[in-house]
Write a protein that holds these residues in place. Structure first.
Motif, PDB file in Angstrom:
ATOM      1  N   MET A   2       0.830  -1.206   0.000  1.00  0.00           N
ATOM      2  CA  MET A   2       0.000   0.000   0.000  1.00  0.00           C
ATOM      3  C   MET A   2       0.860   1.251   0.000  1.00  0.00           C
ATOM      4  SD  MET A   2      -3.174  -0.894   2.533  1.00  0.00           S
ATOM      5  CE  MET A   2      -3.699   0.789   2.476  1.00  0.00           C
ATOM      6  N   ALA A   3       0.378   2.261  -0.695  1.00  0.00           N
ATOM      7  CA  ALA A   3       1.102   3.527  -0.751  1.00  0.00           C
ATOM      8  C   ALA A   3       0.869   4.342   0.521  1.00  0.00           C
ATOM      9  CB  ALA A   3       0.664   4.316  -1.967  1.00  0.00           C
ATOM     10  N   PHE A   4      -0.212   4.052   1.244  1.00  0.00           N
ATOM     11  CA  PHE A   4      -0.550   4.789   2.463  1.00  0.00           C
ATOM     12  C   PHE A   4      -0.668   3.812   3.620  1.00  0.00           C
ATOM     13  CE2 PHE A   4      -2.327   7.121  -1.149  1.00  0.00           C
ATOM     14  CZ  PHE A   4      -1.714   8.356  -0.975  1.00  0.00           C
ATOM     15  N   ASP A   5      -0.260   4.266   4.799  1.00  0.00           N
ATOM     16  CA  ASP A   5      -0.293   3.401   5.969  1.00  0.00           C
ATOM     17  C   ASP A   5      -1.679   3.288   6.594  1.00  0.00           C
ATOM     18  OD1 ASP A   5       2.420   2.864   5.752  1.00  0.00           O
ATOM     19  OD2 ASP A   5       2.968   4.617   6.963  1.00  0.00           O
ATOM     20  N   GLY A  14      -0.644  13.102   1.915  1.00  0.00           N
ATOM     21  CA  GLY A  14       0.518  13.910   2.275  1.00  0.00           C
ATOM     22  C   GLY A  14       0.015  15.279   2.688  1.00  0.00           C
ATOM     23  N   THR A  15       0.448  16.301   2.010  1.00  0.00           N
ATOM     24  CA  THR A  15      -0.065  17.648   2.290  1.00  0.00           C
ATOM     25  C   THR A  15      -0.978  18.135   1.175  1.00  0.00           C
ATOM     26  OG1 THR A  15       1.869  18.620   1.210  1.00  0.00           O
ATOM     27  CG2 THR A  15       2.001  18.262   3.591  1.00  0.00           C
ATOM     28  N   HIS A  16      -1.308  17.248   0.232  1.00  0.00           N
ATOM     29  CA  HIS A  16      -2.074  17.654  -0.947  1.00  0.00           C
ATOM     30  C   HIS A  16      -3.543  17.248  -0.894  1.00  0.00           C
ATOM     31  CE1 HIS A  16       1.765  18.628  -2.730  1.00  0.00           C
ATOM     32  NE2 HIS A  16       2.195  17.399  -2.491  1.00  0.00           N
ATOM     33  N   GLY A  17      -3.999  16.731   0.214  1.00  0.00           N
ATOM     34  CA  GLY A  17      -5.363  16.220   0.323  1.00  0.00           C
ATOM     35  C   GLY A  17      -6.434  17.222  -0.031  1.00  0.00           C
ATOM     36  N   ALA A  18      -6.317  18.440   0.473  1.00  0.00           N
ATOM     37  CA  ALA A  18      -7.345  19.451   0.204  1.00  0.00           C
ATOM     38  C   ALA A  18      -7.437  19.742  -1.291  1.00  0.00           C
ATOM     39  CB  ALA A  18      -7.042  20.727   0.975  1.00  0.00           C
ATOM     40  N   PHE A  19      -6.297  19.863  -1.946  1.00  0.00           N
ATOM     41  CA  PHE A  19      -6.294  20.131  -3.386  1.00  0.00           C
ATOM     42  C   PHE A  19      -6.862  18.946  -4.163  1.00  0.00           C
ATOM     43  CE2 PHE A  19      -4.078  19.607  -7.467  1.00  0.00           C
ATOM     44  CZ  PHE A  19      -4.558  20.729  -8.119  1.00  0.00           C
ATOM     45  N   VAL A  20      -6.412  17.748  -3.832  1.00  0.00           N
ATOM     46  CA  VAL A  20      -6.841  16.550  -4.557  1.00  0.00           C
ATOM     47  C   VAL A  20      -8.343  16.345  -4.420  1.00  0.00           C
ATOM     48  CG1 VAL A  20      -6.671  14.020  -4.620  1.00  0.00           C
ATOM     49  CG2 VAL A  20      -4.603  15.410  -4.391  1.00  0.00           C
ATOM     50  N   TRP A  21      -8.856  16.385  -3.199  1.00  0.00           N
ATOM     51  CA  TRP A  21     -10.264  16.090  -2.988  1.00  0.00           C
ATOM     52  C   TRP A  21     -11.168  17.209  -3.489  1.00  0.00           C
ATOM     53  CZ3 TRP A  21     -10.874  11.301  -2.938  1.00  0.00           C
ATOM     54  CH2 TRP A  21      -9.963  10.462  -2.315  1.00  0.00           C
ATOM     55  N   SER A  22     -10.714  18.458  -3.391  1.00  0.00           N
ATOM     56  CA  SER A  22     -11.537  19.547  -3.938  1.00  0.00           C
ATOM     57  C   SER A  22     -11.586  19.452  -5.464  1.00  0.00           C
ATOM     58  CB  SER A  22     -11.013  20.909  -3.496  1.00  0.00           C
ATOM     59  OG  SER A  22      -9.707  21.135  -3.991  1.00  0.00           O
TER      60      SER A  22
END
Length: 59
Positions: A2-5, A14-22
């Motif tokens: 898995m890429a995420f734990d 990472g720190t890009h969640g807000a950008f990705v999900w929006s």
């Protein structure tokens, strides 16, 4: 493998969640608008064709 734990790491991306999900949300909103517009346009066209057919056959 898995890429995420964890699920939280996946959501944060990472720190890009807000950008990705929006971005995903915006794309889904645009697609929903396009689908609604297409359905509405089809209904309008069918109504117009029925009126035209009715006028031409009953004249």
């Amino acid at each position: 493998m898995m890429a995420f734990d964890s699920l939280a790491d996946f959501i944060q991306m990472g720190t890009h969640g807000a950008f990705v999900w929006s971005t995903y949300g915006l794309v889904l909103l645009i697609l929903a608008g396009l689908i609604a517009n297409t359905i509405q346009g089809r209904r309008k066209t069918l109504r117009q064709l029925k009126k035209r057919y009715s006028r031409e056959t009953h004249s």
